[in-house]
Design an enzyme around this catalytic site. Structure first.
Site, PDB file in Angstrom:
ATOM      1  N   LYS A 108      38.704  -6.121 -17.983  1.00 18.69           N
ATOM      2  CA  LYS A 108      39.873  -7.148 -17.460  1.00 18.69           C
ATOM      3  C   LYS A 108      40.144  -8.443 -18.578  1.00 18.69           C
ATOM      4  O   LYS A 108      41.173  -8.949 -18.655  1.00 18.69           O
ATOM      5  CB  LYS A 108      39.712  -7.599 -16.062  1.00 18.69           C
ATOM      6  CG  LYS A 108      39.754  -6.441 -15.045  1.00 18.69           C
ATOM      7  CD  LYS A 108      40.752  -5.389 -15.004  1.00 18.69           C
ATOM      8  CE  LYS A 108      40.901  -4.420 -13.718  1.00 18.69           C
ATOM      9  NZ  LYS A 108      39.711  -3.578 -13.760  1.00 18.69           N
TER      10      LYS A 108
HETATM   11  C1  LIG Z   1      39.708  -2.548 -13.248  1.00 20.49           C
HETATM   12  C2  LIG Z   1      38.731  -1.519 -13.472  1.00 20.49           C
HETATM   13  C3  LIG Z   1      38.688  -0.100 -13.601  1.00 20.49           C
HETATM   14  C4  LIG Z   1      40.110   0.516 -13.178  1.00 20.49           C
HETATM   15  O1  LIG Z   1      40.932   0.219 -14.120  1.00 20.49           O
HETATM   16  P1  LIG Z   1      42.662   0.692 -13.915  1.00 20.49           P
HETATM   17  O2  LIG Z   1      43.355  -0.185 -14.870  1.00 20.49           O
HETATM   18  O3  LIG Z   1      42.977  -0.318 -12.621  1.00 20.49           O
HETATM   19  O4  LIG Z   1      42.795   1.727 -13.602  1.00 20.49           O
HETATM   20  C5  LIG Z   1      37.710   0.778 -13.958  1.00 20.49           C
HETATM   21  N1  LIG Z   1      36.521  -0.011 -14.087  1.00 20.49           N
HETATM   22  C6  LIG Z   1      36.556  -1.378 -13.843  1.00 20.49           C
HETATM   23  C7  LIG Z   1      34.850  -1.879 -14.009  1.00 20.49           C
HETATM   24  C8  LIG Z   1      37.370  -2.048 -13.580  1.00 20.49           C
HETATM   25  O5  LIG Z   1      37.155  -3.546 -13.441  1.00 20.49           O
END
Ligand SMILES: *Cc1c(COP(=O)(O)O)cnc(C)c1O
Length: 462
Positions: A108
């Site tokens: 993120k």
């Molecule tokens: C947010 C997240 C996901 C999922 O990603 P999306 O874009 O919501 O499908 C997978 N793994 C981790 C560690 C995350 O923080």
């Protein structure tokens, strides 16, 4: 470059407006009016160069390329790896795209740090202040808190589901030490926090009064910023290779970014596997089954505990031939009845898109963490393990398989301990978070509660 709503009932806006609002006024998500055809980077292009050219294509005339380059440089300066998203080999023909080298140890950071730069740039120019509302299943909140901490132009309000995220995930959003970061733990699940976010954004009066915006995975800038590492991986492994990308999936933001990269001509072929846990909405939707508001199950990969993947709406828009009215009617019947069948044509076209899904149980997640450790000596996070297990299962003879490593294992020490018996501490670069106290309030899963709190935060700032 203009952006249109997936529900077909909002004025098209430019890139900057789409980024500043998040949700379109008709409740839809902004998507580019056409997918720009972007030149593929060569194998020696730096991450900053690739990010600049992709974001410039999406921004069109609404931002100068030089400003985008400077934002990217600032956004990625604190990353612990110079390549930002390095590729490493985990086995013959199997690769891992490491997306956890940012300050809060999850992918993120990659998009959120760029959004924070963009907001500061635009609001600084306009002399304005905004309130950013963010619902998190664990990692978005930390990335947003860290990216916006100390910004003079925004207050950030983060909603997380009480006791449904790991203590370490919580630490990254509640221990920033910044006065402009506000945290609320709500009694319920992530889908509940996401519903509040959508409700408040759709409340016109409230949105104007508090100058509200969202930086959730529905924000187009996130999708655009995440498409960069798909393009980089293709460039590094060779433009003549058919790559299968395996993406640990929750809200379908990351996987959608891969789809977008492909639509922009950045990938040789489209082959994306959404790896899901027991919350397998994407597997059902790609099989053409109805959209439902199911109960979320708590799993060992909490950032993927999502039953209503918000970015699916963008894929549905494409599958429905960009028929906004058809998309709007699916979501209207979901709201009214808790279930909505997909239009037949959309279901058929979803099936032929090159997207698929694999389910991985908690038990298989633990097994994969053990196996990855035995084979490579690496400790992988449970979300990454869901991806690696799916990659191992899906036979691909045509080219490399790249699994996205979405978080650092140190964010999930309880699961690492359970799988491997190892006590894994946070890396040194995260020590600033443990040295500060956590700051958050708890409350009911109620839009009114959040509305009141946001109003009082804004009143104080004015
Ligand atoms: C947010 C997240 C996901 C999922 O990603 P999306 O874009 O919501 O499908 C997978 N793994 C981790 C560690 C995350 O923080």
């Amino acid at each position: 470059m203009k952006y249109v709503s997936t529900r077909g009932n909002a004025e098209p806006v430019d890139f900057v407006s789409a980024s500043l609002t998040g949700l379109a006024p008709d409740g839809g998500l902004f998507s580019p009016v056409t997918f720009p055809q972007i030149e593929r980077p060569d194998a020696t292009a730096t991450y900053i160069e690739t990010a600049t050219s992709i974001l410039a294509a999406f921004a069109g005339s609404s931002l100068p390329e030089q400003a985008i380059r400077e934002m990217a440089v600032r956004a990625y300066a604190p990353f612990a790896h110079q390549s930002v998203a390095p590729l490493t080999e985990v086995g013959p023909g199997r690769w891992m795209l490491e997306l956890h080298h940012g300050p809060t140890l999850a992918f993120k950071d990659v998009a959120m740090r760029l959004i924070a730069q963009l907001y500061d740039h635009i609001l600084g120019q306009r002399g304005e202040r905004m309130t950013i509302l963010c619902a998190t299943s664990g990692d978005t909140g930390g990335a947003a808190a860290s990216a916006f901490a100390g910004s003079k132009h925004v207050d950030i309000v983060i909603l997380h589901p009480l006791d449904r995220i790991s203590p370490t995930q919580r630490l990254f959003m509640t221990a920033t030490g910044a006065d402009n970061v506000h945290n609320f733990a709500l009694e319920g699940d992530f889908d509940g926090t996401q519903a509040i976010l959508k409700l408040l954004l759709a409340d016109d009066q409230f949105r104007r009064r508090t100058r509200l915006a969202a930086v959730n995975s529905i924000n187009w800038v996130r999708v655009a910023a995440q498409s960069v590492y798909f393009a980089q991986a293709q460039a590094q492994l060779g433009h003549d290779r058919n790559i299968r990308f395996v993406v640990p999936t929750g809200n379908f933001g990351d996987a959608l970014a891969g789809y977008v990269a492909s639509r922009c001509g950045l990938l040789k072929s489209l082959d994306i596997v959404s790896a899901v846990n027991a919350n397998d909405a994407m597997a059902r939707l790609l099989a053409g089954m109805p959209l439902t508001k199911g109960e979320t199950a708590a799993t060992l990969s909490p950032a993927m505990d999502i039953q209503l993947p918000s970015n699916f709406e963008r894929l549905l828009f494409e599958a429905a031939g960009r028929d906004g009215a058809a998309v709007a009617s699916v979501y209207a019947s979901l709201a009214a009845k808790g279930e909505a069948p997909l239009p037949k044509a959309a279901a058929t076209s979803l099936d032929a898109m090159g997207l698929s899904a694999e389910r991985v149980s908690d038990h298989q997640t633990i097994d994969e963490m053990k196996r990855a450790y035995a084979e490579t000596g690496w400790i992988v996070c449970p979300h990454t393990a869901v991806g690696l297990a799916a990659a191992r299962r899906s036979r691909h003879v045509d080219g490399p398989v790249v699994t996205l490593a979405t978080a650092h294992a140190a964010k999930f020490p309880e699961t690492v301990k359970r799988a491997l018996g190892i006590d894994l501490g946070l890396p040194d670069r995260a020590s600033e978070f443990t040295s500060r106290p956590e700051k958050f309030d708890t409350g009911p899963m109620s839009a009114d509660f959040v509305r009141q709190r946001v109003d009082s935060i804004v009143a104080k700032a004015d």
